[in-house]
Write a protein that holds these residues in place. Structure first.
Motif, PDB file in Angstrom:
ATOM      1  N   VAL A 112       0.064  -3.185  -2.598  1.00 15.01           N
ATOM      2  CA  VAL A 112       0.973  -4.330  -2.664  1.00 15.01           C
ATOM      3  C   VAL A 112       1.949  -4.214  -3.835  1.00 15.01           C
ATOM      4  O   VAL A 112       3.150  -4.430  -3.693  1.00 15.01           O
ATOM      5  N   VAL A 113       1.419  -3.851  -5.009  1.00 13.07           N
ATOM      6  CA  VAL A 113       2.254  -3.786  -6.215  1.00 13.07           C
ATOM      7  C   VAL A 113       2.773  -2.372  -6.462  1.00 13.07           C
ATOM      8  O   VAL A 113       3.953  -2.182  -6.749  1.00 13.07           O
ATOM      9  N   GLY A 114       1.884  -1.394  -6.330  1.00 11.75           N
ATOM     10  CA  GLY A 114       2.263  -0.017  -6.623  1.00 11.75           C
ATOM     11  C   GLY A 114       2.972   0.710  -5.501  1.00 11.75           C
ATOM     12  O   GLY A 114       3.454   1.828  -5.701  1.00 11.75           O
ATOM     13  N   LYS A 115       3.012   0.082  -4.303  1.00 11.15           N
ATOM     14  CA  LYS A 115       3.715   0.651  -3.144  1.00 11.15           C
ATOM     15  C   LYS A 115       3.172   2.024  -2.745  1.00 11.15           C
ATOM     16  O   LYS A 115       3.910   2.857  -2.219  1.00 11.15           O
ATOM     17  N   ARG A 116       1.899   2.256  -2.990  1.00 12.19           N
ATOM     18  CA  ARG A 116       1.289   3.495  -2.542  1.00 12.19           C
ATOM     19  C   ARG A 116       0.876   3.363  -1.078  1.00 12.19           C
ATOM     20  O   ARG A 116       0.638   2.251  -0.590  1.00 12.19           O
ATOM     21  N   SER A 117       0.773   4.490  -0.412  1.00 14.00           N
ATOM     22  CA  SER A 117       0.279   4.463   0.960  1.00 14.00           C
ATOM     23  C   SER A 117      -1.195   4.067   0.955  1.00 14.00           C
ATOM     24  O   SER A 117      -1.898   4.247  -0.055  1.00 14.00           O
ATOM     25  N   LYS A 118      -1.669   3.544   2.061  1.00 13.83           N
ATOM     26  CA  LYS A 118      -3.065   3.115   2.135  1.00 13.83           C
ATOM     27  C   LYS A 118      -4.010   4.286   1.926  1.00 13.83           C
ATOM     28  O   LYS A 118      -5.043   4.149   1.265  1.00 13.83           O
ATOM     29  N   SER A 119      -3.649   5.443   2.466  1.00 10.47           N
ATOM     30  CA  SER A 119      -4.538   6.603   2.318  1.00 10.47           C
ATOM     31  C   SER A 119      -4.591   7.074   0.873  1.00 10.47           C
ATOM     32  O   SER A 119      -5.667   7.394   0.353  1.00 10.47           O
ATOM     33  N   GLU A 120      -3.445   7.090   0.190  1.00 13.39           N
ATOM     34  CA  GLU A 120      -3.418   7.494  -1.217  1.00 13.39           C
ATOM     35  C   GLU A 120      -4.201   6.500  -2.071  1.00 13.39           C
ATOM     36  O   GLU A 120      -4.987   6.891  -2.953  1.00 13.39           O
TER      37      GLU A 120
END
Length: 251
Positions: A112-120
């Motif tokens: 949500v905050v870091g905008k990382r992919s769910k897998s990462e």
């Protein structure tokens, strides 16, 4: 002790905080260098937790400034959100989402905050759970975890954002005595790895063993600061001697 460079990660200048007529912080100046562990001690009501909350903008200073890596903290949403991407905070209460598993609690902010992919985010969360000794608890909900385990999940959640600075507000005060050690051990390992930390605690043994810099706050001001072997073993001020002697008597 960890390797400390000469650059201040945190610089607090003239920090004053008032709640109405109550002066909680009174013109506090403090620097914490990169790689340093600073431990804030002092009696209840001294302003320790308020100072910590002012560092990451949860409380707004009445006057004075906070700088992190040379960037002055501004009380605008975008500025605060950017700063908090680099500053992790662990509270007395664990503040885990009860409907999410340990893994999901650590994953959520990354997405949500870091905008990382769910897998990462998932992979990082799993690694951090092993890092804090809870690899087998990935699918456990907070209600199935002890207080010490919940606090370690909270630490892993803060670490997931890859912070430059970690703030700990009495992270063991809500724990049963037998659970304190497991949380302090994770914090010791972070210190050994060079994480910059500001810790509010009553755990004097931790302060003595891990701190590079001990700051005694009393009545909203710094009564004494320096290396632990000076502040804790040979304090110069009457205020410091009084506080430490009371701790020994209570212990």
């Amino acid at each position: 002790m960890t390797q400390i460079d000469g650059q201040p990660r945190v610089r607090i200048t003239g920090a004053t905080k008032k709640f109405g007529d109550n002066v909680v912080l009174n013109n506090v100046d403090l620097e914490v260098r990169a790689g340093e562990v600073a431990v804030l001690i002092g009696p209840s009501g001294a302003g320790k937790s308020t100072l910590l909350r002012c560092i990451n903008g949860l409380e707004r200073l009445t006057s004075g400034t906070v700088e992190i890596d040379g960037v002055r903290l501004e009380y605008r949403e975008r500025s605060l959100n950017h700063m908090r991407e680099h500053v992790g905070m662990v509270f007395q209460s664990f503040n885990l989402f009860p409907h999410l598993t340990a893994l999901e609690n650590i994953t959520m902010a990354q997405v949500v905050v870091g905008k990382r992919s769910k897998s990462e985010a998932h992979d990082r969360a799993a690694k951090l759970l092993f890092r804090v000794g809870l690899g087998e608890k990935a699918n456990s909900y907070p209600s199935a975890l002890s207080g010490g385990q919940q606090q370690r999940v909270a630490i892993a959640r803060a670490l997931a954002m890859t912070p430059k600075l970690m703030l700990f507000d009495e992270p063991t005060s809500a724990l049963d005595p037998e659970l304190v050690g497991e949380v302090l051990q994770v914090m010791r390992e972070l210190a050994d790895e060079g994480m910059t930390m500001v810790v509010v605690t009553h755990e004097m043994r931790f302060a003595r063993q891990v701190a590079d810099h001990v700051v005694l706050l009393a009545d909203g001001a710094i009564a004494e600061e320096g290396p632990p072997e000076i502040v804790l073993d040979a304090p110069a001020s009457d205020r410091a001697r009084s506080f430490l002697s009371k701790l020994q008597a209570d212990g």
